[in-house]
Design an enzyme around this catalytic site. Structure first.
Site, PDB file in Angstrom:
ATOM      1  N   HIS A 356      -6.748  12.333  30.090  1.00 31.40           N
ATOM      2  CA  HIS A 356      -8.075  12.110  29.499  1.00 31.40           C
ATOM      3  C   HIS A 356      -8.016  11.607  28.062  1.00 31.40           C
ATOM      4  O   HIS A 356      -9.047  11.528  27.402  1.00 31.40           O
ATOM      5  CB  HIS A 356      -8.888  13.402  29.499  1.00 31.40           C
ATOM      6  CG  HIS A 356      -9.253  13.874  30.862  1.00 31.40           C
ATOM      7  ND1 HIS A 356     -10.445  13.574  31.471  1.00 31.40           N
ATOM      8  CD2 HIS A 356      -8.566  14.620  31.740  1.00 31.40           C
ATOM      9  CE1 HIS A 356     -10.487  14.130  32.664  1.00 31.40           C
ATOM     10  NE2 HIS A 356      -9.348  14.779  32.857  1.00 31.40           N
ATOM     11  N   LYS A 544     -22.140  14.311  20.721  1.00 30.74           N
ATOM     12  CA  LYS A 544     -20.801  14.439  21.294  1.00 30.74           C
ATOM     13  C   LYS A 544     -19.992  15.310  20.338  1.00 30.74           C
ATOM     14  O   LYS A 544     -20.463  15.614  19.239  1.00 30.74           O
ATOM     15  CB  LYS A 544     -20.137  13.058  21.449  1.00 30.74           C
ATOM     16  CG  LYS A 544     -20.236  12.189  20.183  1.00 30.74           C
ATOM     17  CD  LYS A 544     -19.662  10.794  20.384  1.00 30.74           C
ATOM     18  CE  LYS A 544     -20.556   9.820  21.107  1.00 30.74           C
ATOM     19  NZ  LYS A 544     -20.238   9.598  22.497  1.00 30.74           N
ATOM     20  N   ARG A 545     -18.792  15.711  20.732  1.00 31.01           N
ATOM     21  CA  ARG A 545     -17.964  16.480  19.813  1.00 31.01           C
ATOM     22  C   ARG A 545     -17.726  15.692  18.538  1.00 31.01           C
ATOM     23  O   ARG A 545     -17.696  14.457  18.552  1.00 31.01           O
ATOM     24  CB  ARG A 545     -16.635  16.822  20.488  1.00 31.01           C
ATOM     25  CG  ARG A 545     -16.767  17.913  21.535  1.00 31.01           C
ATOM     26  CD  ARG A 545     -17.362  19.177  20.967  1.00 31.01           C
ATOM     27  NE  ARG A 545     -16.429  19.800  20.045  1.00 31.01           N
ATOM     28  CZ  ARG A 545     -15.602  20.777  20.376  1.00 31.01           C
ATOM     29  NH1 ARG A 545     -15.616  21.285  21.592  1.00 31.01           N
ATOM     30  NH2 ARG A 545     -14.780  21.282  19.476  1.00 31.01           N
ATOM     31  N   LYS A 550     -14.497   9.231  16.932  1.00 31.64           N
ATOM     32  CA  LYS A 550     -15.826   8.933  17.486  1.00 31.64           C
ATOM     33  C   LYS A 550     -16.755   8.322  16.430  1.00 31.64           C
ATOM     34  O   LYS A 550     -17.820   7.812  16.748  1.00 31.64           O
ATOM     35  CB  LYS A 550     -16.450  10.203  18.067  1.00 31.64           C
ATOM     36  CG  LYS A 550     -15.679  10.758  19.269  1.00 31.64           C
ATOM     37  CD  LYS A 550     -16.302  12.054  19.783  1.00 31.64           C
ATOM     38  CE  LYS A 550     -15.479  12.738  20.859  1.00 31.64           C
ATOM     39  NZ  LYS A 550     -15.607  12.106  22.195  1.00 31.64           N
ATOM     40  N   THR A 652     -18.719   9.899  28.728  1.00 27.52           N
ATOM     41  CA  THR A 652     -19.576  10.124  29.889  1.00 27.52           C
ATOM     42  C   THR A 652     -21.039  10.238  29.467  1.00 27.52           C
ATOM     43  O   THR A 652     -21.933   9.962  30.265  1.00 27.52           O
ATOM     44  CB  THR A 652     -19.159  11.390  30.667  1.00 27.52           C
ATOM     45  OG1 THR A 652     -18.849  12.435  29.734  1.00 27.52           O
ATOM     46  CG2 THR A 652     -17.945  11.134  31.540  1.00 27.52           C
ATOM     47  N   LYS A 656     -24.897   8.820  30.957  1.00 24.64           N
ATOM     48  CA  LYS A 656     -26.143   9.605  31.074  1.00 24.64           C
ATOM     49  C   LYS A 656     -27.279   8.910  30.348  1.00 24.64           C
ATOM     50  O   LYS A 656     -28.415   8.831  30.846  1.00 24.64           O
ATOM     51  CB  LYS A 656     -25.929  11.021  30.516  1.00 24.64           C
ATOM     52  CG  LYS A 656     -24.874  11.820  31.291  1.00 24.64           C
ATOM     53  CD  LYS A 656     -24.373  13.053  30.526  1.00 24.64           C
ATOM     54  CE  LYS A 656     -23.088  13.578  31.172  1.00 24.64           C
ATOM     55  NZ  LYS A 656     -22.351  14.508  30.290  1.00 24.64           N
TER      56      LYS A 656
HETATM   57  C1  26Q Z   1      -5.105  20.746  24.100  1.00 28.17           C
HETATM   58  C2  26Q Z   1      -4.098  21.558  23.632  1.00 28.17           C
HETATM   59  C3  26Q Z   1      -4.389  22.802  23.127  1.00 28.17           C
HETATM   60  C4  26Q Z   1      -5.711  23.221  23.069  1.00 28.17           C
HETATM   61  C5  26Q Z   1      -6.713  22.400  23.526  1.00 28.17           C
HETATM   62  C6  26Q Z   1      -6.415  21.169  24.037  1.00 28.17           C
HETATM   63  C7  26Q Z   1      -7.483  20.298  24.523  1.00 28.17           C
HETATM   64  C8  26Q Z   1      -8.714  20.818  24.903  1.00 28.17           C
HETATM   65  C9  26Q Z   1      -9.719  19.994  25.347  1.00 28.17           C
HETATM   66  C10 26Q Z   1      -7.277  18.937  24.618  1.00 28.17           C
HETATM   67  C11 26Q Z   1      -8.279  18.123  25.070  1.00 28.17           C
HETATM   68  C12 26Q Z   1      -9.512  18.642  25.437  1.00 28.17           C
HETATM   69  C13 26Q Z   1     -10.609  17.823  25.906  1.00 28.17           C
HETATM   70  C14 26Q Z   1     -10.519  16.516  26.024  1.00 28.17           C
HETATM   71  C15 26Q Z   1     -11.663  15.731  26.442  1.00 28.17           C
HETATM   72  O1  26Q Z   1     -12.755  16.235  26.614  1.00 28.17           O
HETATM   73  N1  26Q Z   1     -11.459  14.435  26.659  1.00 28.17           N
HETATM   74  C16 26Q Z   1     -12.537  13.584  27.089  1.00 28.17           C
HETATM   75  O2  26Q Z   1     -12.536  13.537  28.507  1.00 28.17           O
HETATM   76  C17 26Q Z   1     -13.667  12.839  28.994  1.00 28.17           C
HETATM   77  C18 26Q Z   1     -13.651  12.939  30.499  1.00 28.17           C
HETATM   78  O3  26Q Z   1     -12.630  12.168  31.028  1.00 28.17           O
HETATM   79  C19 26Q Z   1     -13.652  11.403  28.509  1.00 28.17           C
HETATM   80  O4  26Q Z   1     -14.841  10.800  28.923  1.00 28.17           O
HETATM   81  C20 26Q Z   1     -13.555  11.350  26.980  1.00 28.17           C
HETATM   82  O5  26Q Z   1     -13.407  10.026  26.551  1.00 28.17           O
HETATM   83  C21 26Q Z   1     -12.378  12.186  26.515  1.00 28.17           C
HETATM   84  O6  26Q Z   1     -12.351  12.238  25.104  1.00 28.17           O
END
Ligand code: 26Q
Length: 815
Positions: A356, A544-545, A550, A652, A656
């Site tokens: 992702h 968004k986050r 971003k 995503t 929406k």
């Molecule tokens: C990793 C290591 C340790 C702790 C946390 C994490 C961690 C947690 C959450 C790493 C990544 C995430 C989340 C990533 C995320 O939300 N990515 C998004 O995924 C969406 C669905 O595919 C995409 O549309 C976004 O572009 C992407 O940023």
């Protein structure tokens, strides 16, 4: 589903009586939410049971979607709509003098995810059930979900999200299916009671994993799938000896330590986080889920594991559950005495991996010492997998010592989870076309050379049931009136709306619907945070986050620029513009938090300046989450999708917004590219550098941000205002932000996300928006064309793509 109004009423009053000792007249809103939900579950339950039976009666391949996050949001409305009883329930409640909307608003969000990745998992579950596929989610029942964000003096302050404060009426605890997960201990080799030589663990810490099941209700069919979330506890309870000794803290220590595993969601989105407890979480739910699958397999097929992959496919949602790979090896080797080659053969046919992100800091790697101490036997198995991989690498890349080292699962003192997934899985997918191309040609280039057949793209999607039918009922009705039903399960039918693009009445109605949604949002924000929004103005939204890539900062810099312009030139009279932000920053991400403070400082200044009143407003929506997104997105005119090209894997929310008739201002990044392909470039506002241009400038070190400051005095002024006291008297609060764009900080070059390079082009796109918005009919026509062409972005399409290329599931009809 069959609905019996009298029965429903009876269930409702019985629940109130039994759980709260109240009758209808005494019940508060929460009691009612609980009783309505429980009564709805009563109706859903027979289908849930029938679904289980159907899957067991004729064993077919099942999908296990392993994910550390499921951002489900609220369940009540979704479940009532999907099971087709919303109108009837509303009717019954009306008869009892209960306002459904108030009941709905009592439900806390199940915020068991950070952002895109977690919400994608939730949309996928909805689509799987609706398309009648046997697919289930497996994750963690975090006691605390995504933190609650308060804004205090413009700063983000985090509070625990105690979403289980009251019981969750949707979940069923399944103590009968609890399993044990082991941590630590020493590896031993010896005879089991039945005389076999095996590896086993001595002195390992045992943790109980208890599943809680949530129903995933299909829209328009009887299927009810399961989201199974594991909760951690200690098998030993509390220590009565210590308690009697009056050592109260120590008496509950073991229990607390065990429960801490499923205590809280780590609030990092795309960020680094090498905490040991996080690895514990990952192994905890991966191991518990695999044990569950194995039990199922042994009970239905037996202990010949050569057919395991014909009954189970496991999708790994990013690297978070990748430890499931060596764990399945361990179970087969140590618990079922399968030989290495046979076990490896099963594993390599079972796992598929979704990536992702291409941010280096989000690729998980664990220090060897941490891994080995926590999971000694699993680590040993990874070592063996790695040893065999390295032999393969030497053959494939002779003399290429960089690849031989760098592609090893274990190197530089760390375990590389993504490498393990790519090597052991049979499929590796990105989440949008550009993202997958970048994986193949940049980040995972070497792996693509080694295993080209594994790589494939699955462009993300979102469920139109939640993001259109449920959240925008007026637009849903508008659509149905014109093209009839069917789009709820086949979104490509929206194409039929195109022929209304030049129908005056339709365009006017569309304008009226957007207007009404804007009024409802204004009312909500008046009520929740005493903000005033003018529904006449352009609602321009970035939700968004918060992350530097971003580029919320680019949005803010443009607002500061607009503000200066209006103040300096009284004859400049743009259409009224409301900029709406919603964003949570990871709690340890200092610069992201400073950007939140900056947004609020700019809002404070702009909203209190008479000179721009009625022209410019900035609103920061506190505690952005799924249920708030459902109100904001239908009310937005403009969708901000402005990441540095090449950085947003997909996005995503962009989909929406499109479905809800907002126009995109965006870069050619992630799924924006495909959105514009579908909608037509003339129906969006595209700006900025392209991914290949960014990649080139980065690799050749040719980017000179100073050039843009020299060239554009308005931009230079805005950047300087970050530190000259305009938005903060001390001049210090935003100094790091300023320096990061102008000079570069912490050894990074200046402006790593190319804000200054894209600023001009972004301003022009905004200018175009102001110009085009003035002509309401032409604008609304573009909205309609966006809606009509959003069919591709249904998660139903995404799921069918996964089924066809990766999962190979068969539909199971539930009677
Ligand atoms: C990793 C290591 C340790 C702790 C946390 C994490 C961690 C947690 C959450 C790493 C990544 C995430 C989340 C990533 C995320 O939300 N990515 C998004 O995924 C969406 C669905 O595919 C995409 O549309 C976004 O572009 C992407 O940023």
């Amino acid at each position: 589903m069959t609905f019996d109004a009298e029965q429903f009423k009876e269930n409702l009053t019985a629940r109130l009586r039994r759980q709260y000792g109240k009758d209808i007249s005494q019940a508060n809103k929460h009691d009612l939410f609980d009783a309505v939900s429980a009564s709805a579950l009563e109706i859903i339950m027979p289908n849930w049971m029938e679904t289980r039976k159907a899957y067991e009666a004729k064993p077919t391949k099942q999908l296990c979607y392993l994910s550390a996050e499921f951002l489900m949001g609220r369940a009540l409305s979704n479940n009532l709509i999907n099971s087709g009883i919303m109108d009837q329930v509303k009717e019954v409640l009306k008869g009892m003098n209960i306002n459904y909307d108030l009941v709905e608003d009592e439900e806390p969000d199940a915020g068991l995810g950070n952002g895109g990745l977690g919400r994608l998992a939730a949309c996928f579950l909805d689509s799987l059930a609706t398309l009648e596929y046997p697919g289930h989610g497996y994750g963690i029942r975090y006691q605390y979900g995504m933190f609650e964000q308060h804004i205090e003096d413009g700063y983000q302050v985090e509070y625990p999200d105690n979403w289980l404060k009251h019981r969750d009426p949707w979940e069923t605890k399944r103590s009968d299916l609890a399993v044990t997960v082991k941590f630590g201990g020493q590896i031993k080799y010896g005879k089991t009671p039945d005389g076999q030589d095996r590896f086993y663990l001595e002195n390992a810490e045992e943790i109980i994993a208890t599943p809680y099941d949530m129903p995933i209700v299909a829209y328009g069919s009887n299927t009810v799938n399961t989201l199974r979330l594991w909760q951690a506890s200690s098998p030993n309870g509390f220590d009565l000896q210590l308690f009697n000794d009056m050592q109260y803290h120590r008496a509950v220590e073991r229990q607390n330590d065990a429960e801490n595993i499923s205590r809280v969601l780590y609030p990092n989105d795309n960020g680094p986080m090498g905490k040991e407890l996080r690895l514990r979480q990952q192994y905890f739910f991966s191991s518990a889920s695999l044990q569950d699958l194995i039990h199922h397999y042994v009970n239905t097929v037996g202990t010949d594991f050569s057919k395991f992959h014909e009954y189970h496919v496991i999708q790994l949602n990013d690297t978070h559950p990748v430890v499931a790979i060596p764990e399945l090896m361990r179970i087969l080797l140590d618990e079922y005495n399968v030989g290495w080659d046979d076990a490896w053969n099963v594993v390599t046919k079972t796992f598929a991996y979704t990536n992702h992100t291409i941010l280096a800091e989000a690729l998980e790697k664990w220090p060897i010492d941490v891994f080995q101490r926590l999971l000694p036997r699993v680590y040993q198995i990874i070592e063996e997998i790695n040893r065999r991989l390295v032999i393969e690498l030497r053959q494939k890349f002779p003399e290429d010592y960089y690849n031989q080292n760098h592609m090893a699962i274990i190197h530089d003192g760390k375990v590389y989870m993504a490498w393990l997934a790519i090597h052991a899985g049979f499929s590796v997918n990105g989440v949008a076309a550009l993202h997958t191309e970048l994986l193949k040609t940049q980040e995972l280039k070497n792996w693509y050379t080694l295993y080209p057949e594994k790589f494939n793209n699955k462009t993300n999607g979102v469920t139109q049931r939640r993001w259109l039918l449920s959240s925008n009922p007026e637009l849903a009705e508008f659509i149905t009136k014109r093209i009839g039903h069917g789009w709820e399960k086949e979104l490509s039918l929206l194409k039929g709306l195109e022929k209304f693009a030049d129908d005056e009445a339709s365009i006017n109605e569309l304008i009226a619907i957007k207007r009404h949604n804007k009024e409802k949002l204004a009312e909500y924000l008046k009520h929740t945070q005493n903000e005033f929004l003018d529904p006449e103005s352009i609602f321009d939204t970035q939700v968004k986050r918060l992350h530097e890539y971003k580029r919320q900062l680019l949005n803010v810099l443009h607002i500061m620029y607009e503000y200066n312009r209006i103040v300096e030139d009284p004859s400049y009279n743009p259409p009224a513009h409301t900029y709406i932000f919603g964003a949570k920053a990871a709690s340890g991400y200092r610069r992201a938090k400073a950007i939140i403070k900056l947004i609020n400082a700019v809002a404070d200044r702009v909203n209190n300046d008479r000179r721009v009143r009625g022209k410019l407003r900035v609103v920061f929506v506190e505690n952005y989450r799924v249920s708030v997104a459902e109100k904001i997105i239908p009310a937005s005119d403009v969708s901000e999708q402005i990441s540095t090209a090449g950085y947003e894997a997909s996005g995503t929310s962009n989909m929406k917004f499109m479905m809800n008739g907002a126009l995109t201002i965006g870069t050619l990044d992630g799924a924006n590219i495909e959105i514009v392909e579908e909608a037509g470039e003339e129906n969006a506002f595209i700006f900025g550098l392209k991914a290949d241009e960014i990649i080139k400038m980065k690799s050749e070190h040719t980017y000179n941000p100073q050039k843009y400051l020299d060239r554009n005095p308005q931009l230079a002024k805005v950047v300087n205002q970050l530190v000259d006291g305009t938005y903060d008297p001390s001049g210090m609060l935003f100094k790091e932000i300023h320096d990061s764009i102008v000079y570069g900080v912490e050894g990074q070059p200046a402006d790593v996300f190319f804000l200054l390079a894209d600023f001009d082009s972004y301003c022009q796109a905004q200018e175009q928006i102001a110009k085009e918005y003035a002509d309401q009919k032409t604008w609304a026509r573009k909205c309609l064309l966006n809606i009509a062409n959003s069919g591709k972005f249904s998660s139903d399409r995404t799921i069918e793509d996964y089924v066809k290329d990766i999962w190979k599931l068969k539909k199971v009809t539930v009677k």
